[in-house]
Design a protein around this motif. Structure first.
Motif, short mmCIF file in Angstrom:
data_model
loop_
_atom_site.label_atom_id
_atom_site.label_comp_id
_atom_site.label_asym_id
_atom_site.label_seq_id
_atom_site.Cartn_x
_atom_site.Cartn_y
_atom_site.Cartn_z
N VAL A 16 -18.38 18.84 -0.38
CA VAL A 16 -17.56 17.57 -0.01
C VAL A 16 -17.18 17.31 1.15
CG1 VAL A 16 -15.58 16.45 -0.92
CG2 VAL A 16 -17.41 17.70 -2.83
N ALA A 17 -16.55 18.26 2.04
CA ALA A 17 -16.12 18.14 3.37
C ALA A 17 -17.23 17.75 4.15
CB ALA A 17 -15.58 19.38 3.69
N LEU A 18 -18.37 18.10 4.00
CA LEU A 18 -19.44 17.71 4.84
C LEU A 18 -19.88 16.28 4.70
CD1 LEU A 18 -21.77 21.00 5.22
CD2 LEU A 18 -20.90 19.80 7.00
N VAL A 19 -20.15 16.01 3.32
CA VAL A 19 -20.34 14.62 3.05
C VAL A 19 -19.63 13.58 3.40
CG1 VAL A 19 -20.75 13.24 1.02
CG2 VAL A 19 -22.03 15.41 1.05
N TRP A 21 -17.22 13.87 5.92
CA TRP A 21 -17.49 13.79 7.32
C TRP A 21 -18.56 13.19 8.04
CZ3 TRP A 21 -20.92 16.78 10.81
CH2 TRP A 21 -20.48 16.43 12.25
N VAL A 22 -19.82 13.48 7.49
CA VAL A 22 -20.95 12.65 7.90
C VAL A 22 -20.76 11.21 7.84
CG1 VAL A 22 -23.59 12.43 7.67
CG2 VAL A 22 -22.43 14.67 7.88
N ALA A 23 -20.41 10.97 6.37
CA ALA A 23 -20.34 9.47 5.90
C ALA A 23 -19.46 8.68 6.92
CB ALA A 23 -19.93 9.52 4.58
N ARG A 24 -18.21 9.15 7.18
CA ARG A 24 -17.37 8.67 7.99
C ARG A 24 -17.86 8.32 9.51
NH1 ARG A 24 -11.22 10.55 6.52
NH2 ARG A 24 -11.13 9.62 4.35
N THR A 25 -18.55 9.43 9.80
CA THR A 25 -19.18 9.19 11.48
C THR A 25 -20.29 8.22 11.15
OG1 THR A 25 -18.61 11.60 11.69
CG2 THR A 25 -20.50 10.60 13.04
N LEU A 26 -21.12 8.46 10.50
CA LEU A 26 -22.24 7.12 10.46
C LEU A 26 -21.54 5.80 10.05
CD1 LEU A 26 -24.72 9.01 7.95
CD2 LEU A 26 -24.91 8.62 10.50
N LEU A 52 -24.50 0.76 2.78
CA LEU A 52 -25.26 2.13 2.97
C LEU A 52 -24.11 3.64 2.85
CD1 LEU A 52 -27.27 1.18 6.30
CD2 LEU A 52 -28.02 1.86 3.91
N VAL A 53 -23.08 3.29 3.23
CA VAL A 53 -22.02 4.42 3.03
C VAL A 53 -21.83 4.80 1.54
CG1 VAL A 53 -19.75 5.14 3.38
CG2 VAL A 53 -21.09 4.15 5.27
N ILE A 54 -21.68 3.74 0.94
CA ILE A 54 -21.64 3.89 -0.73
C ILE A 54 -22.79 4.47 -1.17
CG2 ILE A 54 -21.24 2.86 -3.08
CD1 ILE A 54 -19.65 0.66 -1.49
N GLY A 55 -23.85 4.06 -1.14
CA GLY A 55 -25.00 4.82 -1.37
C GLY A 55 -25.28 6.40 -0.76
N PHE A 56 -24.85 6.60 0.40
CA PHE A 56 -24.87 7.85 1.03
C PHE A 56 -23.79 8.77 0.16
CE2 PHE A 56 -23.53 10.87 4.31
CZ PHE A 56 -24.59 11.26 4.77
N TYR A 57 -22.60 8.31 -0.09
CA TYR A 57 -21.87 9.23 -0.80
C TYR A 57 -22.61 9.47 -2.42
CZ TYR A 57 -17.53 8.68 1.97
OH TYR A 57 -16.46 8.87 2.93
N VAL A 88 -25.22 25.45 0.92
CA VAL A 88 -24.44 24.39 2.07
C VAL A 88 -25.87 24.16 2.89
CG1 VAL A 88 -23.20 24.28 4.26
CG2 VAL A 88 -22.26 25.51 2.25
N GLY A 89 -26.86 24.90 3.12
CA GLY A 89 -28.05 24.71 3.90
C GLY A 89 -28.71 23.38 3.27
N GLY A 90 -28.88 23.62 1.81
CA GLY A 90 -29.63 22.50 1.20
C GLY A 90 -28.87 21.05 1.16
N VAL A 91 -27.58 21.08 1.42
CA VAL A 91 -26.85 19.73 1.39
C VAL A 91 -26.93 19.36 2.77
CG1 VAL A 91 -24.20 18.96 1.95
CG2 VAL A 91 -24.72 20.50 -0.15
N LEU A 92 -26.85 20.23 3.87
CA LEU A 92 -26.97 19.78 5.19
C LEU A 92 -28.57 19.14 5.31
CD1 LEU A 92 -25.55 22.61 7.13
CD2 LEU A 92 -24.62 20.36 7.05
#
Length: 150
Positions: A16-19, A21-26, A52-57, A88-92
């Motif tokens: 969740v933290a990775l998602v 962080w990446v969404a806010r950065t994007l 796009l951010v909502i879909g990303f989340y 975590v690798g799969g999430v990345l």
């Protein structure tokens, strides 16, 4: 608590933290790119950015939740860390693939918009124009023969 629960909690927190962080950065840095893609239309760029951010989340948090389940037995700390790193690798990988897909689609939209703005000449050039000091077609050091239109 058992190692399985610790692995689940660690995966959920990291995923969740990775998602997030990446969404806010994007969202922050992607708006500049979207402004260029949509030719400076700020309202459209912001709306597309939010969508796009909502879909990303939705996609990525759904994947994190979906991949939480495991059938592997976790009896040691080593197996828990291995499971955690695999998850975590799969999430990345999913985060990277979705980001790459978004960039490719938006680049294609931008390229099409630029092509419409700068159309190709309607008629190809029919002859070679001599330039002083530059050898002509068929001369040593010059270009090859020029195709003449039929």
């Amino acid at each position: 608590m058992s190692p399985v629960v610790w692995a689940y909690l660690g995966y959920a927190v990291i995923g969740v933290a990775l998602v997030v962080w990446v969404a806010r950065t994007l969202q922050r840095y992607g708006e500049v790119f979207l402004l260029d893609v949509f030719d400076g239309h700020e309202d459209l760029a912001r709306a597309v950015n939010r969508l796009l951010v909502i879909g990303f989340y939705l996609l990525n948090l759904g994947y994190v939740a979906f991949a939480l389940r495991t059938s592997d037995g976790i009896g040691t700390a080593r197996s828990a860390v291995e499971l955690l790193s695999t998850k975590v690798g799969g999430v990345l990988l999913v985060l990277g693939a979705l980001h790459l897909g978004n960039v490719l689609v938006l680049s294609r939209v931008r390229r099409r918009r630029l092509a419409e703005r700068n159309p190709v000449p309607p008629v190809p050039p029919a002859a070679w124009t001599p330039v002083p000091g530059y050898p002509g077609p068929g001369m040593p050091g010059g270009p090859g023969p020029v195709a003449r239109p039929a």
